[in-house]
Motif scaffolding. Structure first.
Motif, PDB file in Angstrom:
ATOM      1  N   ASN A   1     -20.720  10.053 -23.595  1.00  0.00           N
ATOM      2  CA  ASN A   1     -20.071  11.239 -23.032  1.00  0.00           C
ATOM      3  C   ASN A   1     -20.523  12.539 -23.691  1.00  0.00           C
ATOM      4  O   ASN A   1     -19.923  13.592 -23.449  1.00  0.00           O
ATOM      5  N   GLU A   2     -21.571  12.487 -24.520  1.00  0.00           N
ATOM      6  CA  GLU A   2     -22.001  13.681 -25.247  1.00  0.00           C
ATOM      7  C   GLU A   2     -22.693  14.672 -24.316  1.00  0.00           C
ATOM      8  O   GLU A   2     -23.574  14.315 -23.529  1.00  0.00           O
ATOM      9  N   PHE A   3     -22.276  15.922 -24.418  1.00  0.00           N
ATOM     10  CA  PHE A   3     -22.816  16.991 -23.569  1.00  0.00           C
ATOM     11  C   PHE A   3     -23.444  18.106 -24.395  1.00  0.00           C
ATOM     12  O   PHE A   3     -24.531  18.588 -24.087  1.00  0.00           O
ATOM     13  N   GLY A   4     -22.760  18.526 -25.470  1.00  0.00           N
ATOM     14  CA  GLY A   4     -23.209  19.682 -26.234  1.00  0.00           C
ATOM     15  C   GLY A   4     -24.564  19.491 -26.882  1.00  0.00           C
ATOM     16  O   GLY A   4     -25.406  20.401 -26.871  1.00  0.00           O
ATOM     17  N   ILE A   5     -24.825  18.317 -27.440  1.00  0.00           N
ATOM     18  CA  ILE A   5     -26.096  18.086 -28.127  1.00  0.00           C
ATOM     19  C   ILE A   5     -27.258  18.177 -27.154  1.00  0.00           C
ATOM     20  O   ILE A   5     -28.272  18.825 -27.422  1.00  0.00           O
ATOM     21  N   VAL A   6     -27.120  17.529 -25.994  1.00  0.00           N
ATOM     22  CA  VAL A   6     -28.206  17.551 -25.004  1.00  0.00           C
ATOM     23  C   VAL A   6     -28.431  18.974 -24.497  1.00  0.00           C
ATOM     24  O   VAL A   6     -29.570  19.412 -24.307  1.00  0.00           O
ATOM     25  N   LEU A   7     -27.351  19.705 -24.299  1.00  0.00           N
ATOM     26  CA  LEU A   7     -27.471  21.069 -23.781  1.00  0.00           C
ATOM     27  C   LEU A   7     -28.133  21.995 -24.786  1.00  0.00           C
ATOM     28  O   LEU A   7     -29.035  22.769 -24.431  1.00  0.00           O
ATOM     29  N   PHE A   8     -27.725  21.925 -26.060  1.00  0.00           N
ATOM     30  CA  PHE A   8     -28.206  22.889 -27.048  1.00  0.00           C
ATOM     31  C   PHE A   8     -29.603  22.560 -27.559  1.00  0.00           C
ATOM     32  O   PHE A   8     -30.272  23.451 -28.079  1.00  0.00           O
ATOM     33  N   THR A   9     -30.044  21.306 -27.469  1.00  0.00           N
ATOM     34  CA  THR A   9     -31.430  21.028 -27.847  1.00  0.00           C
ATOM     35  C   THR A   9     -32.405  21.581 -26.828  1.00  0.00           C
ATOM     36  O   THR A   9     -33.568  21.842 -27.152  1.00  0.00           O
ATOM     37  N   GLY A  10     -31.934  21.755 -25.597  1.00  0.00           N
ATOM     38  CA  GLY A  10     -32.820  22.261 -24.559  1.00  0.00           C
ATOM     39  C   GLY A  10     -33.929  21.297 -24.200  1.00  0.00           C
ATOM     40  O   GLY A  10     -35.020  21.713 -23.808  1.00  0.00           O
ATOM     41  N   ALA A  11     -33.639  19.991 -24.359  1.00  0.00           N
ATOM     42  CA  ALA A  11     -34.664  18.977 -24.084  1.00  0.00           C
ATOM     43  C   ALA A  11     -35.002  18.943 -22.604  1.00  0.00           C
ATOM     44  O   ALA A  11     -34.130  18.714 -21.767  1.00  0.00           O
ATOM     45  N   LYS A  12     -36.255  19.157 -22.299  1.00  0.00           N
ATOM     46  CA  LYS A  12     -36.691  19.167 -20.898  1.00  0.00           C
ATOM     47  C   LYS A  12     -36.823  17.737 -20.391  1.00  0.00           C
ATOM     48  O   LYS A  12     -37.381  16.872 -21.039  1.00  0.00           O
ATOM     49  N   GLY A  13     -36.321  17.513 -19.206  1.00  0.00           N
ATOM     50  CA  GLY A  13     -36.423  16.201 -18.607  1.00  0.00           C
ATOM     51  C   GLY A  13     -35.422  15.193 -19.124  1.00  0.00           C
ATOM     52  O   GLY A  13     -35.473  14.032 -18.737  1.00  0.00           O
ATOM     53  N   VAL A  14     -34.511  15.607 -20.013  1.00  0.00           N
ATOM     54  CA  VAL A  14     -33.482  14.705 -20.531  1.00  0.00           C
ATOM     55  C   VAL A  14     -32.181  15.019 -19.806  1.00  0.00           C
ATOM     56  O   VAL A  14     -31.489  15.982 -20.131  1.00  0.00           O
ATOM     57  N   THR A  15     -31.866  14.213 -18.814  1.00  0.00           N
ATOM     58  CA  THR A  15     -30.647  14.409 -18.035  1.00  0.00           C
ATOM     59  C   THR A  15     -29.762  13.185 -18.198  1.00  0.00           C
ATOM     60  O   THR A  15     -30.121  12.095 -17.762  1.00  0.00           O
ATOM     61  N   THR A  16     -28.645  13.369 -18.843  1.00  0.00           N
ATOM     62  CA  THR A  16     -27.670  12.303 -19.000  1.00  0.00           C
ATOM     63  C   THR A  16     -26.589  12.450 -17.932  1.00  0.00           C
ATOM     64  O   THR A  16     -26.578  13.430 -17.176  1.00  0.00           O
ATOM     65  N   LEU A  17     -25.686  11.487 -17.876  1.00  0.00           N
ATOM     66  CA  LEU A  17     -24.621  11.569 -16.875  1.00  0.00           C
ATOM     67  C   LEU A  17     -23.767  12.828 -17.037  1.00  0.00           C
ATOM     68  O   LEU A  17     -23.470  13.497 -16.047  1.00  0.00           O
ATOM     69  N   PRO A  18     -23.322  13.203 -18.258  1.00  0.00           N
ATOM     70  CA  PRO A  18     -22.569  14.467 -18.382  1.00  0.00           C
ATOM     71  C   PRO A  18     -23.391  15.682 -17.942  1.00  0.00           C
ATOM     72  O   PRO A  18     -22.848  16.608 -17.326  1.00  0.00           O
ATOM     73  N   MET A  19     -24.702  15.699 -18.253  1.00  0.00           N
ATOM     74  CA  MET A  19     -25.540  16.803 -17.807  1.00  0.00           C
ATOM     75  C   MET A  19     -25.678  16.805 -16.293  1.00  0.00           C
ATOM     76  O   MET A  19     -25.744  17.873 -15.662  1.00  0.00           O
ATOM     77  N   LEU A  20     -25.705  15.621 -15.692  1.00  0.00           N
ATOM     78  CA  LEU A  20     -25.787  15.548 -14.234  1.00  0.00           C
ATOM     79  C   LEU A  20     -24.509  16.060 -13.589  1.00  0.00           C
ATOM     80  O   LEU A  20     -24.557  16.728 -12.544  1.00  0.00           O
TER      81      LEU A  20
END
Length: 260
Positions: A200-219
C-alpha cells in the motif's frame, strides 16, 4: 451501550467511505475493463515483486542489525535501540528525500564525483529505477522488523547462549539453532506487517520519481486525479484492499497454527 459511540464513529469515518468506494467500483463494465487492461496487470506485478523484494530485504537486514544491537556489546547500543523506536515515527517521504539528497541526480554523491573527475554528470541514477524504490522501501521498513526482533531478543534466556558456547558451538550455529527458532514469531510478525505496508506504499514511489514504476496505489492516483476515471480508480482500490486483507488473514491463520 458503551460500544455504540466508537462503532458509530468507525462507521462514519471508515466504513461509510469504504462502502462508497465499493459502490462506485460496481459501475457497469468497470471490473472487466480494468482487470483486462495491460496497465493493471503491470501495476499488479510491479506491486507484488516490490513488496516481496522489500520484505525479504527487510527480514535479512533487520535480523542482522537486531543481532548486532542485542548481542554484540558496543558503546551506544541502547541509544541505537531507542533510535529505532523514533525512526518508526518518520514519514516515508522523509527517508526518500534523504536518499535523494545523497544519491539523486544533483545529490551529494554525484556532486562529489563531478567535482573530483570533472565529468558533466555523476554515475548514480538508480533512484529513478525500480531498484531505487526497492532501496528506499528497505531503508524505511527495516526498523519495523527490528522492533519486534529486539523485543523477542530481550526475553531470550542468555543461559542458553552460554551453554551452547561452552559446548563448543560457533556463533553461526548458535544463531541458527538457538536464536533463530526463538525469533521466528517476531520475524513472521514484522515481515507480514512490512509486506502489507509495502503493498500500500504511495509516498516512496511518488517521491523517488521512478519512471515506469507504477504500483497499484500509483494507479489509483493516476486514474482518479489525472484521468478523472473514478470507477476504475475504485476498482483498483478494492483489489488492493482485498489483497492486503487476504495476506493479513493468511498471516493470522498461520500464526494461530504456529501458536505465535
Amino acid at each position: 451501550m458503551w460500544a455504540l459511540p466508537p462503532v458509530a464513529v468507525l462507521g462514519l469515518v471508515f466504513l461509510h467511505p469504504l462502502t462508497l468506494v465499493v459502490r462506485e467500483s460496481l459501475a457497469p463494465g468497470a471490473y472487466a475493463e480494468v482487470l483486462s487492461s495491460d496497465a493493471f496487470r503491470e501495476a499488479l506485478v510491479t506491486t507484488v515483486w516490490l513488496a516481496l523484494g522489500a520484505t525479504a530485504g527487510c527480514l535479512v537486514l533487520g535480523f542482522a542489525l537486531a543481532l548486532v544491537i542485542a548481542f554484540v556489546p558496543f558503546p551506544g547500543a541502547k541509544a541505537v535501540a531507542r533510535f529505532v523506536d523514533v525512526f518508526l515515527s518518520f514519514p516515508s517521504f522523509l527517508i526518500t528525500l534523504a536518499l535523494l539528497f545523497v544519491y539523486g541526480t544533483v545529490g551529494m554523491a554525484n556532486g562529489l564525483w563531478t567535482g573530483a573527475t570533472g565529468a558533466a554528470e555523476g554515475p548514480f541514477r538508480f533512484l529513478t529505477t525500480p531498484w531505487g524504490v526497492l532501496l528506499a522501501e528497505i531503508t524505511y521498513f527495516t526498523p519495523f522488523v527490528m522492533r519486534p526482533l529486539l523485543a523477542a531478543f530481550s526475553q531470550l534466556d542468555t543461559a542458553q547462549l552460554e551453554v551452547a558456547s561452552s559446548l563448543g558451538a560457533r556463533p553461526a550455529r548458535i544463531v541458527r539453532q538457538v536464536i533463530l527458532p526463538e525469533a521466528l514469531p517476531a520475524l513472521a510478525a514484522g515481515g507480514s506487517l512490512v509486506l502489507v505496508m509495502c503493498l500500500n506504499e504511495f509516498g516512496i514511489v511518488l517521491f523517488t520519481g521512478a519512471k515506469g514504476v507504477t504500483t497499484l496505489p500509483m494507479l489509483v492516483h493516476g486514474k482518479a486525479i489525472l484521468e478523472s476515471d473514478y470507477a476504475a480508480a475504485c476498482v483498483v482500490a478494492v483489489v488492493n484492499i482485498a489483497i492486503s486483507v487476504g495476506l493479513y488473514s493468511l498471516y493470522r491463520m498461520v500464526s494461530r497454527r504456529a501458536g505465535a
